[in-house]
Design a protein around this motif. Structure first.
Motif, PDB file in Angstrom:
ATOM      1  N   ASN A 263      24.554  15.317 -39.175  1.00  0.00           N
ATOM      2  CA  ASN A 263      23.213  15.877 -39.053  1.00  0.00           C
ATOM      3  C   ASN A 263      22.249  15.074 -39.911  1.00  0.00           C
ATOM      4  O   ASN A 263      22.442  14.932 -41.119  1.00  0.00           O
ATOM      5  CB  ASN A 263      23.216  17.344 -39.487  1.00  0.00           C
ATOM      6  CG  ASN A 263      21.976  18.085 -39.013  1.00  0.00           C
ATOM      7  OD1 ASN A 263      20.879  17.553 -38.996  1.00  0.00           O
ATOM      8  ND2 ASN A 263      22.169  19.342 -38.622  1.00  0.00           N
ATOM      9  N   LEU A 264      21.203  14.537 -39.281  1.00  0.00           N
ATOM     10  CA  LEU A 264      20.201  13.764 -40.007  1.00  0.00           C
ATOM     11  C   LEU A 264      19.523  14.582 -41.096  1.00  0.00           C
ATOM     12  O   LEU A 264      19.227  14.073 -42.176  1.00  0.00           O
ATOM     13  CB  LEU A 264      19.139  13.239 -39.038  1.00  0.00           C
ATOM     14  CG  LEU A 264      19.587  12.163 -38.053  1.00  0.00           C
ATOM     15  CD1 LEU A 264      18.495  11.914 -37.009  1.00  0.00           C
ATOM     16  CD2 LEU A 264      19.932  10.869 -38.779  1.00  0.00           C
ATOM     17  N   SER A 265      19.268  15.844 -40.814  1.00  0.00           N
ATOM     18  CA  SER A 265      18.699  16.751 -41.807  1.00  0.00           C
ATOM     19  C   SER A 265      18.914  18.181 -41.341  1.00  0.00           C
ATOM     20  O   SER A 265      18.220  18.643 -40.432  1.00  0.00           O
ATOM     21  CB  SER A 265      17.201  16.499 -42.008  1.00  0.00           C
ATOM     22  OG  SER A 265      16.645  17.496 -42.866  1.00  0.00           O
ATOM     23  N   PRO A 266      19.863  18.899 -41.915  1.00  0.00           N
ATOM     24  CA  PRO A 266      20.080  20.287 -41.510  1.00  0.00           C
ATOM     25  C   PRO A 266      18.832  21.154 -41.644  1.00  0.00           C
ATOM     26  O   PRO A 266      18.644  22.105 -40.895  1.00  0.00           O
ATOM     27  CB  PRO A 266      21.187  20.757 -42.466  1.00  0.00           C
ATOM     28  CG  PRO A 266      21.929  19.500 -42.826  1.00  0.00           C
ATOM     29  CD  PRO A 266      20.866  18.451 -42.898  1.00  0.00           C
ATOM     30  N   ALA A 267      17.960  20.795 -42.593  1.00  0.00           N
ATOM     31  CA  ALA A 267      16.741  21.571 -42.806  1.00  0.00           C
ATOM     32  C   ALA A 267      15.603  21.129 -41.890  1.00  0.00           C
ATOM     33  O   ALA A 267      14.530  21.737 -41.902  1.00  0.00           O
ATOM     34  CB  ALA A 267      16.299  21.449 -44.258  1.00  0.00           C
ATOM     35  N   GLY A 268      15.811  20.065 -41.102  1.00  0.00           N
ATOM     36  CA  GLY A 268      14.754  19.569 -40.237  1.00  0.00           C
ATOM     37  C   GLY A 268      13.684  18.784 -40.972  1.00  0.00           C
ATOM     38  O   GLY A 268      12.539  18.718 -40.527  1.00  0.00           O
ATOM     39  N   ASP A 269      14.050  18.160 -42.102  1.00  0.00           N
ATOM     40  CA  ASP A 269      13.122  17.365 -42.898  1.00  0.00           C
ATOM     41  C   ASP A 269      13.108  15.930 -42.379  1.00  0.00           C
ATOM     42  O   ASP A 269      14.128  15.237 -42.413  1.00  0.00           O
ATOM     43  CB  ASP A 269      13.560  17.400 -44.364  1.00  0.00           C
ATOM     44  CG  ASP A 269      12.598  16.671 -45.279  1.00  0.00           C
ATOM     45  OD1 ASP A 269      12.490  15.437 -45.171  1.00  0.00           O
ATOM     46  OD2 ASP A 269      11.967  17.337 -46.109  1.00  0.00           O
ATOM     47  N   LEU A 270      11.957  15.463 -41.903  1.00  0.00           N
ATOM     48  CA  LEU A 270      11.889  14.134 -41.284  1.00  0.00           C
ATOM     49  C   LEU A 270      12.075  13.010 -42.293  1.00  0.00           C
ATOM     50  O   LEU A 270      12.604  11.943 -41.948  1.00  0.00           O
ATOM     51  CB  LEU A 270      10.554  13.965 -40.557  1.00  0.00           C
ATOM     52  CG  LEU A 270      10.418  14.795 -39.278  1.00  0.00           C
ATOM     53  CD1 LEU A 270       8.990  14.758 -38.759  1.00  0.00           C
ATOM     54  CD2 LEU A 270      11.389  14.297 -38.206  1.00  0.00           C
TER      55      LEU A 270
END
Length: 322
Positions: A263-270
């Motif tokens: 996952n590039l960012s589980p929190a959806g942080d670009l």
């Protein structure tokens, strides 16, 4: 194999090699660069040879300060304004090449412009002590995934270069944003580590997307940054045996089918996603899967640069834009 030295131990060795016309892999804030003296034709040729890079694809010249930049290129008011705000940092400006410039013509691929950047940290200090600008494209085989660690450089180019300077994982994880000012207008040639919105806020003008016909700057080949596996974009479900490059807290349908998942960012942080992009692509590629499915990434902010890299990774190989 290349010698690997930490930044604290590498300065004198790097200076000696660069001064002798050799090439060295160095950390920057964006990705690792394959550096050579931009005024030395033999060094520039070694960069192209080590990478297997097409000679029509120009290189960025990296400078230590504005005084060095002013000896290479002419600055229009808009470009100077951006340099004063974003240098040192992950912004590359395409500028008119001065006739008196010492940049070797091989680095510019015959263009009458030059792409300039001022890096932070070890790279900036190295250039200042060398006293010459450094040509430094990403330290990877041409068209393949850019390296964000010294170990990734070693796994790709270790047999072709004498030294890798280890500065740890690069903090930005994407190459620089490339812009070109013309007649008071500003064109985005490659999205990167500075979001378009940040540049527009300082420039006071809207960024026009895309270049003209042909290659005007590095990173404009349609196929670039590519793993060995095929890349499938905007995946809303996972097919059996695919690896999954995920983003955010919600998963694509049938994600349990994935042979490997990161996952590039589980929190959806670009910003976190940008820093992880190349290393995650590289690790999923090592899983042996034939296809990497990529969940949708928002387009705003750094998402524009992430999607740019992913679209080039997914493109038919070795196709130029234009």
């Amino acid at each position: 194999m290349a010698e690997i030295l930490a930044t604290g131990d590498a300065m004198q060795r790097a200076l000696a090699l660069l001064g002798a016309g050799e090439i060295v892999a160095i950390p920057t804030e964006t990705v690792y660069g394959l550096a050579g003296d931009a005024t030395n034709g033999g060094a520039v040729a070694r960069i192209f040879e080590a990478k297997g890079r097409p000679r029509f694809n120009p290189l960025i010249a990296h400078v230590a300060d504005m005084a060095m930049a002013a000896q290479i290129a002419g600055f229009d008011p808009l470009s100077r304004k951006l340099a004063e705000k974003f240098w040192p940092g992950p912004l590359t400006l395409v500028l008119s090449l001065l006739a008196k410039s010492s940049i070797h013509p091989l680095a510019t691929a015959g263009l009458d412009t030059i792409a300039l950047r001022m890096p932070r940290g070890f790279g900036g200090e190295l250039i200042a002590r060398l006293g010459h600008p450094l040509a430094a494209p990403s330290a990877n085989s041409s068209g393949r995934i850019s390296a964000t660690t010294a170990q990734a450089v070693a796994g790709d180019l270790g047999a072709r270069i004498p030294l890798i300077v280890d500065g740890g994982p690069t903090p930005v994880g994407l190459e620089s944003t490339i812009v070109k000012a013309e007649d008071g207008r500003l064109r985005l040639l490659r999205p990167g580590g500075i979001a378009a919105e940040e540049i527009e806020a300082i420039a006071g003008v809207e960024l026009q997307r895309g270049g003209k016909a042909g290659v005007e700057a590095p990173g404009m080949l349609a196929s670039h940054y590519a793993p060995g596996a095929a890349v499938r974009l905007n995946a809303t479900e996972v097919m059996p045996g695919e690896a999954l490059l995920a983003f955010g807290p919600e998963r694509a349908a049938h994600s349990y089918r994935a042979a490997a998942e990161l996952n590039l960012s589980p929190a959806g942080d670009l910003r976190e996603a940008a820093a992880n992009l190349f290393s995650h692509l590289m690790e999923l590629d090592r899983s042996g899967t034939a296809t990497i499915a990529v969940e949708p990434i928002p387009q705003q902010g750094l998402g524009e640069a992430i999607n740019d890299r992913l679209s080039r990774a997914a493109a038919p190989r070795d196709m130029p834009l234009g």
